[in-house]
Design a protein around this motif. Structure first.
Motif, PDB file in Angstrom:
ATOM      1  N   ALA A  64       3.266  -2.139  -1.625  1.00  0.00           N
ATOM      2  CA  ALA A  64       4.421  -2.116  -1.961  1.00  0.00           C
ATOM      3  C   ALA A  64       4.718  -1.644  -2.202  1.00  0.00           C
ATOM      4  CB  ALA A  64       4.570  -3.886  -0.614  1.00  0.00           C
ATOM      5  N   LEU A  65       6.040  -1.462  -2.013  1.00  0.00           N
ATOM      6  CA  LEU A  65       7.686  -1.224  -2.795  1.00  0.00           C
ATOM      7  C   LEU A  65       8.703  -2.164  -2.832  1.00  0.00           C
ATOM      8  CD1 LEU A  65       7.595   2.742  -3.390  1.00  0.00           C
ATOM      9  CD2 LEU A  65       5.722   1.329  -4.409  1.00  0.00           C
ATOM     10  N   ILE A  66       9.045  -2.665  -4.119  1.00  0.00           N
ATOM     11  CA  ILE A  66      10.205  -3.662  -4.188  1.00  0.00           C
ATOM     12  C   ILE A  66      11.320  -2.167  -5.163  1.00  0.00           C
ATOM     13  CG2 ILE A  66      11.715  -5.299  -4.767  1.00  0.00           C
ATOM     14  CD1 ILE A  66       8.808  -6.850  -4.477  1.00  0.00           C
ATOM     15  N   CYS A  67      12.466  -1.866  -4.312  1.00  0.00           N
ATOM     16  CA  CYS A  67      13.188  -0.830  -5.102  1.00  0.00           C
ATOM     17  C   CYS A  67      14.848  -1.485  -5.432  1.00  0.00           C
ATOM     18  CB  CYS A  67      13.655   0.554  -4.248  1.00  0.00           C
ATOM     19  SG  CYS A  67      11.925   1.494  -3.925  1.00  0.00           S
ATOM     20  N   ILE A  68      14.706  -2.397  -7.154  1.00  0.00           N
ATOM     21  CA  ILE A  68      15.704  -2.494  -7.399  1.00  0.00           C
ATOM     22  C   ILE A  68      16.864  -1.125  -7.590  1.00  0.00           C
ATOM     23  CG2 ILE A  68      17.257  -4.277  -8.839  1.00  0.00           C
ATOM     24  CD1 ILE A  68      14.001  -5.330  -9.441  1.00  0.00           C
ATOM     25  N   MET A  69      17.879  -1.159  -6.494  1.00  0.00           N
ATOM     26  CA  MET A  69      18.892   0.641  -6.822  1.00  0.00           C
ATOM     27  C   MET A  69      19.632   0.848  -5.599  1.00  0.00           C
ATOM     28  SD  MET A  69      15.566   3.116  -6.663  1.00  0.00           S
ATOM     29  CE  MET A  69      14.859   2.242  -8.009  1.00  0.00           C
ATOM     30  N   ALA A  70      20.410   1.025  -5.184  1.00  0.00           N
ATOM     31  CA  ALA A  70      21.070   1.215  -3.919  1.00  0.00           C
ATOM     32  C   ALA A  70      20.098   2.708  -2.909  1.00  0.00           C
ATOM     33  CB  ALA A  70      22.043   2.560  -4.464  1.00  0.00           C
ATOM     34  N   THR A  71      20.522   1.334  -1.717  1.00  0.00           N
ATOM     35  CA  THR A  71      19.481   2.049  -0.669  1.00  0.00           C
ATOM     36  C   THR A  71      19.701   3.859  -0.428  1.00  0.00           C
ATOM     37  OG1 THR A  71      19.862  -0.020   0.746  1.00  0.00           O
ATOM     38  CG2 THR A  71      18.947   1.009   1.078  1.00  0.00           C
ATOM     39  N   GLY A  72      20.533   4.416  -0.086  1.00  0.00           N
ATOM     40  CA  GLY A  72      20.584   5.759  -0.389  1.00  0.00           C
ATOM     41  C   GLY A  72      20.256   6.146  -1.071  1.00  0.00           C
ATOM     42  N   ILE A  73      19.256   6.149  -2.507  1.00  0.00           N
ATOM     43  CA  ILE A  73      18.600   7.017  -3.922  1.00  0.00           C
ATOM     44  C   ILE A  73      17.238   5.965  -2.755  1.00  0.00           C
ATOM     45  CG2 ILE A  73      17.422   6.706  -5.897  1.00  0.00           C
ATOM     46  CD1 ILE A  73      20.473   5.328  -7.058  1.00  0.00           C
ATOM     47  N   VAL A  74      16.712   5.246  -2.836  1.00  0.00           N
ATOM     48  CA  VAL A  74      15.786   5.058  -1.442  1.00  0.00           C
ATOM     49  C   VAL A  74      15.270   6.522  -0.516  1.00  0.00           C
ATOM     50  CG1 VAL A  74      14.142   3.483  -0.905  1.00  0.00           C
ATOM     51  CG2 VAL A  74      15.886   2.636  -2.861  1.00  0.00           C
ATOM     52  N   PRO A  89       3.413   2.680   2.818  1.00  0.00           N
ATOM     53  CA  PRO A  89       4.014   1.324   2.403  1.00  0.00           C
ATOM     54  C   PRO A  89       4.543   0.607   2.698  1.00  0.00           C
ATOM     55  CG  PRO A  89       4.480   2.695   0.872  1.00  0.00           C
ATOM     56  CD  PRO A  89       3.813   3.356   2.128  1.00  0.00           C
ATOM     57  N   ALA A  90       5.095  -0.615   2.466  1.00  0.00           N
ATOM     58  CA  ALA A  90       6.461  -1.637   2.598  1.00  0.00           C
ATOM     59  C   ALA A  90       6.977  -1.080   1.375  1.00  0.00           C
ATOM     60  CB  ALA A  90       6.201  -2.658   2.620  1.00  0.00           C
ATOM     61  N   VAL A  91       8.333  -0.859   2.163  1.00  0.00           N
ATOM     62  CA  VAL A  91       9.639  -0.770   0.696  1.00  0.00           C
ATOM     63  C   VAL A  91      11.026  -1.549   1.067  1.00  0.00           C
ATOM     64  CG1 VAL A  91      10.905   1.074   0.448  1.00  0.00           C
ATOM     65  CG2 VAL A  91       8.496   2.409   1.447  1.00  0.00           C
ATOM     66  N   VAL A  92      10.646  -2.153   0.224  1.00  0.00           N
ATOM     67  CA  VAL A  92      11.787  -3.257   0.159  1.00  0.00           C
ATOM     68  C   VAL A  92      13.007  -2.497  -0.479  1.00  0.00           C
ATOM     69  CG1 VAL A  92      12.360  -5.968  -0.173  1.00  0.00           C
ATOM     70  CG2 VAL A  92      10.433  -5.807   0.824  1.00  0.00           C
ATOM     71  N   VAL A  93      14.088  -2.921  -0.813  1.00  0.00           N
ATOM     72  CA  VAL A  93      15.352  -2.919  -1.456  1.00  0.00           C
ATOM     73  C   VAL A  93      16.019  -3.783  -1.942  1.00  0.00           C
ATOM     74  CG1 VAL A  93      17.188  -1.252  -1.938  1.00  0.00           C
ATOM     75  CG2 VAL A  93      15.726  -0.255  -0.961  1.00  0.00           C
ATOM     76  N   LEU A 104      13.345  -2.347   4.454  1.00  0.00           N
ATOM     77  CA  LEU A 104      13.963  -0.986   4.706  1.00  0.00           C
ATOM     78  C   LEU A 104      12.387   0.138   5.365  1.00  0.00           C
ATOM     79  CD1 LEU A 104      15.976   1.416   4.227  1.00  0.00           C
ATOM     80  CD2 LEU A 104      14.603   2.206   2.260  1.00  0.00           C
ATOM     81  N   LEU A 105      11.251  -0.149   4.872  1.00  0.00           N
ATOM     82  CA  LEU A 105      10.092   0.659   6.015  1.00  0.00           C
ATOM     83  C   LEU A 105       8.864  -0.138   5.466  1.00  0.00           C
ATOM     84  CD1 LEU A 105       9.081   3.692   6.385  1.00  0.00           C
ATOM     85  CD2 LEU A 105       8.378   3.871   4.091  1.00  0.00           C
ATOM     86  N   SER A 106       8.542   0.094   7.005  1.00  0.00           N
ATOM     87  CA  SER A 106       6.214  -0.552   6.976  1.00  0.00           C
ATOM     88  C   SER A 106       7.475  -2.232   6.921  1.00  0.00           C
ATOM     89  CB  SER A 106       6.047  -0.327   6.744  1.00  0.00           C
ATOM     90  OG  SER A 106       5.497   1.126   6.415  1.00  0.00           O
ATOM     91  N   GLY A 107       8.009  -3.019   7.941  1.00  0.00           N
ATOM     92  CA  GLY A 107       8.441  -4.183   8.679  1.00  0.00           C
ATOM     93  C   GLY A 107       7.425  -4.675   8.815  1.00  0.00           C
ATOM     94  N   HIS A 108       6.465  -4.047   9.764  1.00  0.00           N
ATOM     95  CA  HIS A 108       5.676  -4.953  10.622  1.00  0.00           C
ATOM     96  C   HIS A 108       4.041  -4.220   9.529  1.00  0.00           C
ATOM     97  CE1 HIS A 108       7.867  -5.485  14.564  1.00  0.00           C
ATOM     98  NE2 HIS A 108       7.972  -6.652  13.723  1.00  0.00           N
ATOM     99  N   ILE A 109       3.579  -3.859  10.535  1.00  0.00           N
ATOM    100  CA  ILE A 109       1.712  -3.583   9.840  1.00  0.00           C
ATOM    101  C   ILE A 109       1.990  -3.616   8.494  1.00  0.00           C
ATOM    102  CG2 ILE A 109       0.454  -0.796   9.790  1.00  0.00           C
ATOM    103  CD1 ILE A 109       0.331  -2.784  12.363  1.00  0.00           C
TER     104      ILE A 109
END
Length: 346
Positions: A64-74, A89-93, A104-109
């Motif tokens: 999983a990635l936690i990205c502390i930044m603008a969603t557009g960048i991610v 991987p899961a991606v959370v912004v 943002l990504l892979s919310g379920h699995i």
């Protein structure tokens, strides 16, 4: 198993927030990353000190990635990397002030929604989750399968169809004879699989390790992977032979072929091409043990002098199943065409 989480930052402010997140998520494996000018430890630098290279590397190595930044960048950095919801991987912004956590990504699995909720809780932020089943407060078949380590056929098509029915509050049944499923939101439990019962539903999810002769056309089986398969094979036994013998073995014991979660054998077979290909076909790990590890288990079962002359112990499949499960072997040894199997369960 703990999720390996990377926290990605770009500014000094986001780096400081990342330190707080790492502290609060203290029951998970969390690593913090940032630009060279902002970080406190050299190990926190991105690959070759470049965010783009670092993002790609972390995407490919973390759960999983936690990205502390603008969603557009991610989004721009994610676009060329996304492959499959089963493996990405899961991606959370999160914004730099820690006000919102966005799945943002892979919310379920991938567990993105769960991580988002947890992050919002520990940081006193607002969770933003947009998956239809979560918005409609119903379960999802892919989440269900993940929780019970289940497999089902035609993953993408089935997930889309069943989750659409759930999200639109259509009538979906659940046949679960061993009560493995705990989240029943949007489901109606049934105890029979007769056409008279199943025809009253848009779809029925069948949770079972059994191999059914035929299920009604609106039934979708989720197979929990819960058995350990001990096996042996003569050198250079082809995949086709192993697969054919496993079909016979599965039918004998009325188990679905996808109910296997691990294949085990003696270490002399660790490079056996047919077994490796078989494990890949079933999408399960193949693990091996030394003769010394298996010997106490092997002595509990009938011995083959021929096998002993080759590998040093009198049986392979059953002793491997015994060792891997702590002695909980469910079947007798099966042997035919140079292939042996024994089934166990932890």
């Amino acid at each position: 198993m703990e999720q390996k989480i990377a926290v990605l930052t770009l500014t000094k402010g986001s780096y400081e927030l990342g330190k707080k997140i790492k502290h609060h998520l203290n029951d998970t494996s969390v690593d913090l990353y940032g630009l060279e000018k902002n970080i406190e430890n050299e190990s926190e630098s991105y690959k070759e000190q470049q965010f783009k290279l670092g993002f790609k590397e972390l995407f490919e190595t973390y759960d999983a990635l936690i990205c502390i930044m603008a969603t557009g960048i991610v989004v721009r950095h994610l676009a060329p990397l996304i492959q499959d919801k089963r493996y990405d991987p899961a991606v959370v912004v999160m914004d730099e002030k820690g006000q919102f956590a966005i799945s943002l990504l892979s919310g379920h699995i991938g567990g993105g929604n769960e991580l988002t909720e947890k992050l919002a809780q520990v940081m006193n932020a607002q969770a933003v989750i947009t998956t239809a089943t979560d918005v409609q407060n119903v379960t999802a078949i892919d989440v269900m399968a993940k929780k019970i380590n289940g497999w089902y056929d035609d993953f993408k098509k089935t997930t889309k169809h069943i989750n659409y029915l759930l999200a639109t509050h259509k009538k979906v049944g659940l046949y679960d004879e061993d009560n493995r499923v705990t989240d029943l939101r949007g489901l109606e439990k049934i105890t029979q699989l007769t056409s008279e019962v199943t025809n009253s539903f848009e779809a029925v999810i069948v949770v079972s390790t059994k191999q059914f002769d035929k299920l009604p056309s609106n039934c979708y089986q989720v197979v929990p992977k819960e058995f350990i398969l001990g096996m042996g094979a003569k050198r250079d036994t082809p995949l086709s032979t192993i697969s054919e013998e496993f079909k016979v073995f599965s039918q004998m014991h009325q188990i679905h072929e996808r109910s296997i979660k691990q294949i085990v054998s003696i270490d002399l077979k660790k490079n056996e091409k047919g077994i490796i290909e078989f494990s890949q076909e079933l999408e399960v790990p193949f693990d091996t043990y030394t003769k010394e590890e298996l010997e106490p288990s092997s002595l509990k079962y009938p011995q083959s002098e021929f096998v002993k002359s080759i590998v040093g112990i009198g049986n392979v499949a059953v002793s491997s199943a015994d060792y891997a499960t702590g002695g909980n072997v469910l079947t007798e040894r099966y042997g035919h065409n140079g292939v042996t199997f024994a089934l166990g369960k932890e």
